[in-house]
Every structure is written in C-alpha cells, then in structure tokens.
Design an enzyme around this catalytic site. Structure first.
Site, short mmCIF file in Angstrom:
data_model
loop_
_atom_site.label_atom_id
_atom_site.label_comp_id
_atom_site.label_asym_id
_atom_site.label_seq_id
_atom_site.Cartn_x
_atom_site.Cartn_y
_atom_site.Cartn_z
N ARG A 22 -2.58 22.11 -14.00
CA ARG A 22 -1.63 21.12 -14.52
C ARG A 22 -1.92 20.78 -15.98
NH1 ARG A 22 0.87 16.40 -10.74
NH2 ARG A 22 2.13 15.37 -12.30
N HIS A 24 -0.52 12.66 -28.72
CA HIS A 24 -0.95 11.31 -28.35
C HIS A 24 -1.67 10.63 -29.50
CE1 HIS A 24 -0.82 12.20 -23.74
NE2 HIS A 24 0.31 11.69 -24.19
N LYS A 82 7.99 22.96 -13.96
CA LYS A 82 7.22 21.76 -13.65
C LYS A 82 6.85 21.75 -12.17
CE LYS A 82 5.42 17.63 -14.37
NZ LYS A 82 5.70 16.40 -15.09
N HIS A 128 0.06 17.79 -26.48
CA HIS A 128 -0.06 16.35 -26.19
C HIS A 128 -1.35 15.74 -26.73
CE1 HIS A 128 3.43 17.06 -23.79
NE2 HIS A 128 3.47 15.82 -23.35
N LYS A 181 3.28 11.42 -11.14
CA LYS A 181 2.46 10.58 -12.02
C LYS A 181 3.19 9.27 -12.25
CE LYS A 181 -0.37 13.75 -14.72
NZ LYS A 181 -0.75 14.12 -16.11
N ARG A 192 0.81 -1.23 0.00
CA ARG A 192 0.00 0.00 0.00
C ARG A 192 0.84 1.28 0.00
NH1 ARG A 192 -3.15 -2.62 3.99
NH2 ARG A 192 -4.78 -3.87 3.03
N ASN A 250 -0.14 19.74 -20.85
CA ASN A 250 -0.54 18.90 -21.97
C ASN A 250 -0.49 19.64 -23.31
OD1 ASN A 250 -1.04 16.60 -20.43
ND2 ASN A 250 -3.07 17.36 -19.86
N GLU A 299 10.07 18.83 -25.16
CA GLU A 299 9.41 19.19 -23.90
C GLU A 299 10.04 20.45 -23.30
OE1 GLU A 299 6.68 17.84 -22.44
OE2 GLU A 299 6.46 15.88 -23.37
N GLU A 311 -4.07 17.13 -10.79
CA GLU A 311 -4.63 17.47 -12.10
C GLU A 311 -6.13 17.72 -12.02
OE1 GLU A 311 -3.69 14.59 -15.21
OE2 GLU A 311 -2.95 16.25 -16.40
N HIS A 357 8.11 9.90 -28.04
CA HIS A 357 7.08 10.76 -27.45
C HIS A 357 7.35 12.24 -27.74
CE1 HIS A 357 4.10 12.30 -24.70
NE2 HIS A 357 5.03 12.93 -24.01
#
Lengths: 370, 370
Positions: free
Chosen positions: A257, A268, A242, A264, A158, A136, A261, A200, A252, A281
């Site tokens: 946040r 994506h 960041k 993105h 993330k 956990r 993106n 980025e 988010e 990426h």
C-alpha cells in the site's frame, strides 16, 4: 519492490463500472458511473438497512446533492438525519468528531444503523471515523463528490482526523459497505479542485499503469472538458488500481500500500510548510511527484525522460510542479509524517512510468537528492 | 440460546496459567499468576518491541506498581514515558483521550510502538482506545491491576470512553498483544473494589460453570482472605471462560458474547439512576444478576432455588442484591443502553446455574417481571 501494472489503461466500455475491493468478509463494491448517486437508497435497502440513518455532508455539497440523496433514502424506507458541517479541511478535527457523535446519539442511531458520507475526503474521513468508533463501530457508505475522493480517499477504509501536530494522525481502518463514485458531481467542483484530483489520477499511471498515463496525455482535452464517458473510464481505472492495492495490503503493513504514497512524502512536507492553505492536497502531490521523480533520477532508479514526462503531463493539466519552499525546511516537515519508522522514510521511487520501488531513506537523504 | 459450560471449575494447578484467546491473526496470551507483572519487559522484547513506548496508568496505581514496570521495561531495552491520569471513571472521556493523544505524539511514538495499560478498567479502556486510533492503530498490552479488569475488561478487545449520554458509547474493538493478570495486585485493592470484582467472578459461574459457582461457595472464606493459589485458580477459570466466549464472537454479533451481559441490563440501569457514584460496577452487576434471576423465574426459565442460590452467594461475598431504585425509573435507564436494537433488549435469562438463554424483551417487559 517492483509494482507491475496488473490492470491497465482505460476500459472501452461507456456504461457504469462496478469494482470489488476484495477483503474477505469486508469486501465491498465501488460503483463508478454517471447519475448513480440516487441508487444509494435501494442499495442500502438491498443490504437490509432500515430506519434511522445519518447523512454527514458539508454546506457546499448539501444544497447540491442533499435533496436527491434524501429522497432516495426516504423512498427506500430509511429515516435520515442530516449532519451538515462547514466545508474545509479545518473541520477535520476531534472537536467536529465529538459534535458528530452528539448528533448520532441524539438521533438514536444504534448498532444496526448506517452513516452515509456525502462529500469529499474531509467528510468521508470524519464520517468514516465516527462510524468506526460509534458504539464500537457501525456501517457506513461513501458517496464521494470530488474527483480526489472518488479515485482515492473513499476507497480503502482509511478514516481519521487531523491533530495540530499533523494530518490524519488519529483514525482507524474501517471499510465502507459500498462506494458510489458518480462523476456527475465533478461538474459542480471548482475547477481548481477538479485539476487537483487529476494529480492523483496521474499518480496511478506513474505507479502502476503506463497505458493509463499515456491515455490521459492523449485525451487530456476531453478529460479537462469532463467528457462523461472518458471521465467514467478514467475514474474506473483508478478505482481498480486502488482496489487491487488495498486488497493486497489492507492495513498498510506489507509495503504494497505504501506505493500509493508516491509524491506524498514531499507533498505532505509542502502542505505543512505552507500551512495547508496555499495548496490543495492534489496540487502538493503534483509538486511532490515531480520531486520524487527527481530523487529517483538522482538515485539512478530512472532517467531524465521519466522526470520530464511526469512534469510535462502535470503542467498540461494545469498543476504546479515547482518546489515552492526551501529544500532545507522540508527535512523537519517530512520527519513529522506518521509514515516514518524510527526516523527512516519508506520512499516510493519511480523506475519507469508504471513501475516503482521502495527505498528506505532519511529525510536528509531525500532532500539532498532533490 | 443455551450456553453449556465448556471449561469448568477451578484448576487444581497452583502455578501460573496461560490462556490463549484464539482469534486467528489476533490471537494472544493471557498469563494469570502471582508476581508476574515484571515479566512485561522481556515479553515485549520477545515480540520485537524496542525504543519508545508509553505506560498509561493512574495516580493510585502508579506509585504501587509503576517503578517495577518501568524497571522491567528499561531492562528489556524499552524507553517508556508515563502518562498518569487521575483515578476514577470520570476520566474515561474524550477530553482525557485527547490528552493521551497529545502525550503520545509529543513523545514521538510511531506505528511500531506499544502502549502499556497499567491499572483497572478505566485505564485499560482509555489506553486501548488510544492504541486503536493512534496513527490508525498501534499495539497495546493490558496489565490489569483490579480483579474486575483481570477477569473481564482486560480481555476481549473492547475499548472506549463514556459520553454524557451513556457509558462506553464511543470506542473500538482492538485486541491487546498480551495480558498479564497478576493477582498480587489485588492485595492493594480497596476491599470494596475486590468484592465488586467477585461479582463478575460469580457471573461466570452462573452463565457457564456450575462447578466454579459451587467452588466459590465452598471456598468463599479462602477467596475473601485472598489466598494466592485459590485466587490464581479462580481468575484463571474466569479468564478461560472469557477467552472462549470472545473467541466465538469477537465483535459481539452472533449473540454468543451477549451472555457476558448477564446482570448488566438492570445493572447499567441502576448505575445510571444512581449517577454512577453510589455503586461500583460490580456491585450494580450483583444487584442486576439477582434481578435477572427474578425475571428468569417469572418467565419460567428457572426455579426459585436458582434465584436463592445466586442471591445467597452474593450476600456471603458482601455484595448488595436489593434493587435500590423504583422499578418504573429503570425502564428509561435501560432503553438508553447501546445494546438495545430497535427498542428490544437482548436479555440474558438463567435456566440453571451454569446455563443461560437469550430472550428478546422490551424494557417494560423486564421491569414488569421484576
């Protein structure tokens, strides 16, 4: 929503930087420097870690940096095992996660143990998700060895794995205890991966920092030559951005946040339509950023000059900017992205270099504006 | 550490109870009552949920309560899918979790969706872990249909799955948005499962509430006959204790939450040594509580009268109390439990009914005192 630049441009200092990600009890430091990877052992010792720990790394990074990290940990009284996975995005799945669990349990890591992620985004996301869910949740630290991970994936908590239906669909928010971004590791990166990471970097300029954007343009030769001091300054600038965004919107939720993106949504879609094999990426994000700028222009959010300067800088850095897939195919690819809410996509539009706003659009509206 | 009783005995009220688990932004209500299961739809609507949602349940509970819950959700404008898994602890594994992920993705649940866990601890732990890790975390609610889950598993945010090396080794802390403990569901529980749940009820008496312990002893016939008002009062008392403990130690760090493990160290060992098939969890805890009381007596923490009254009440409730495995075999079984820290076990000793203290012991020391 307007996103003004809070912390701008390149720092003049040449030495290492230490940036705090301010999240209350979950706050942590991101150290940016050259040759700092071997400080991992003493840093963990300073936080009270001892005994069994686990390095998660891949078969490309392990021979390069594994011995130095192992020595640093051992000299600090830690007893590491090494979990080495094959390199590549294809490993970022539930099966590999399960294998990591097995190794952690076999080695007897307990709730007081720490996991050390040594590698790029795939290693960091997998190791972080394992740390988030082992017993956990146990501690982990990020030692990102790609430019992309140093400026983005390693910071912000993330973690996760991919699912056949899409990237990063399974995961958790789990903040590391610290991050060591050692730019020396960029020297062993394949050239193409380094350049993809620069996409980025450019993104931070576009969304929050006109001074950074122009500094990159001015000093692109030195950056492409991986001048250490220049690189430390660039990475530190990105890390500060960041950190500031993450601190304002850890989970988010507020929309703050979401600005990260930028590029993105289409990026994506491009990755999905090319089976995640044709583009790295960062390359897909480069294509996506120019697409996003075009959509912004069509919406009246920015002028043609903004599109041209983003496109120009990315090309100078050797990155692709042309959409390689039919516009129509993008619609379906973008709607399967988890960032959609009830069919609407929170699209990041650029107003001027350093400033964005969020617009709720459908995938069809985005493609219509391309 | 001494754990005095903060909220004692049975409440006199006959109507439903609503207990708040006080965790700041993650606070939530636990409603305890009779016939309240069908309030799930309006409650979710009140929290702003709409559209797609998922009920996770098992093939024993689904025919009993599925239709009423489905109707409640639909009347509140929600659009539920039903993910039905086979009944039983054997389902609580990564493979079933993966199946649940597949179903959630196929149904198009997004970040604003909610998962409804309808069943006992296995369903709640699996559904909760899926909610914790689907799209990096979505909302879920607990509709516990076993006495055990109502007084324990459904409250406190512990979610997870088992691993071949042990129970609950993989998981996350993820709090539900609310819990509905409807004691009417106890009427359809196999008798043996109801009694096993009573073991955890007795545990709250032992660790925090002498008045509850003695009330159970006095009214054991009414409780065993599942008198509704008596049952609501007993469950509400347990929920108040669980809520208070969880609020003081959400992530099981300070030691406050460790008190809930009374009887569980030996209990887990007994379960492991009998392949998790001979005893229900509550039955193993009953055996473990008497064992823990014996160890406490040997340590000088309590007198023989305490051991006798715990043993006596559990026997009156039809629960096993005799250790069915060789003492020596217990040592290895207990050290593989994840609650051990560097070989030491945080053992909950009882001082008197309603009060405990924590003692750091090795597995060998525990067994030597048995």
């Amino acid at each position: 929503m307007t996103q003004p630049s809070a912390v701008g441009g390149l720092a003049s200092s040449v030495a290492g930087h230490e940036v705090t990600v301010d999240l209350g009890l979950r706050s942590y430091a991101v150290a940016v420097g050259s040759g700092i990877l071997t400080s991992v052992g003493p840093r963990l010792q300073g936080l009270g870690f001892q005994g069994r720990c686990a390095i998660v790394t891949n078969d490309r990074v392990a021979p390069l940096y594994g011995p130095a990290v192992l020595a640093s940990l051992r000299s600090a009284g830690l007893d590491p095992i090494v979990i080495e996975i094959p390199d590549g995005e294809a490993q970022k799945n539930l099966t590999m996660l399960s294998t990591i669990y097995d190794r952690l349990l076999a080695a007897g890591l307990d709730r007081s143990s720490v996991i050390i992620a040594l590698g790029g985004g795939v290693v960091g996301d997998l190791a972080g998700f394992a740390a988030a869910t082992y017993l956990r949740g146990i501690a982990f630290v990020q030692l990102p060895t790609t430019l992309l991970a140093q400026v983005d994936a390693a910071i912000g908590g993330k973690t996760g794995v991919n699912h056949p239906r899409g990237k990063n669909l399974l995961g958790a928010f789990h903040q590391p205890r610290f991050v060591l971004a050692d730019v020396e590791t960029c020297a062993t990166l394949p050239r193409r991966e380094f350049l993809a990471g620069m996409a980025e970097v450019v993104k931070y300029g576009v969304i929050r920092d006109a001074a950074l954007f122009h500094d990159i343009a001015t000093h692109s030769d030195a950056i492409l030559a991986q001048d250490r001091d220049r690189l430390v300054a660039v990475v530190a600038a990105c890390v500060r951005h960041k950190a500031a965004v993450v601190a304002s919107d850890e989970y988010e939720r507020s929309g703050a946040r979401a600005v990260l993106n930028f590029g993105h949504t289409v990026g994506h879609g491009v990755e999905a339509l090319t089976d995640y094999t044709r583009y790295l990426h960062g390359e897909a994000v480069a294509i996506g950023m120019v697409a996003a700028a075009r959509v912004s222009q069509a919406l009246g959010a920015c002028g043609a000059d903004v599109v041209a300067s983003i496109d120009g800088l990315l090309r100078r850095l050797g990155l692709p900017t042309e959409l390689p897939v039919p516009r129509a195919a993008l619609v379906a690819a973008m709607t399967s992205d988890k960032k959609s809410t009830s069919g609407r996509i929170r699209f990041v539009a650029v107003e001027t270099i350093g400033r964005t706003r969020l617009v709720d659009l459908s995938a069809t509206e985005i493609v219509d504006h391309l």
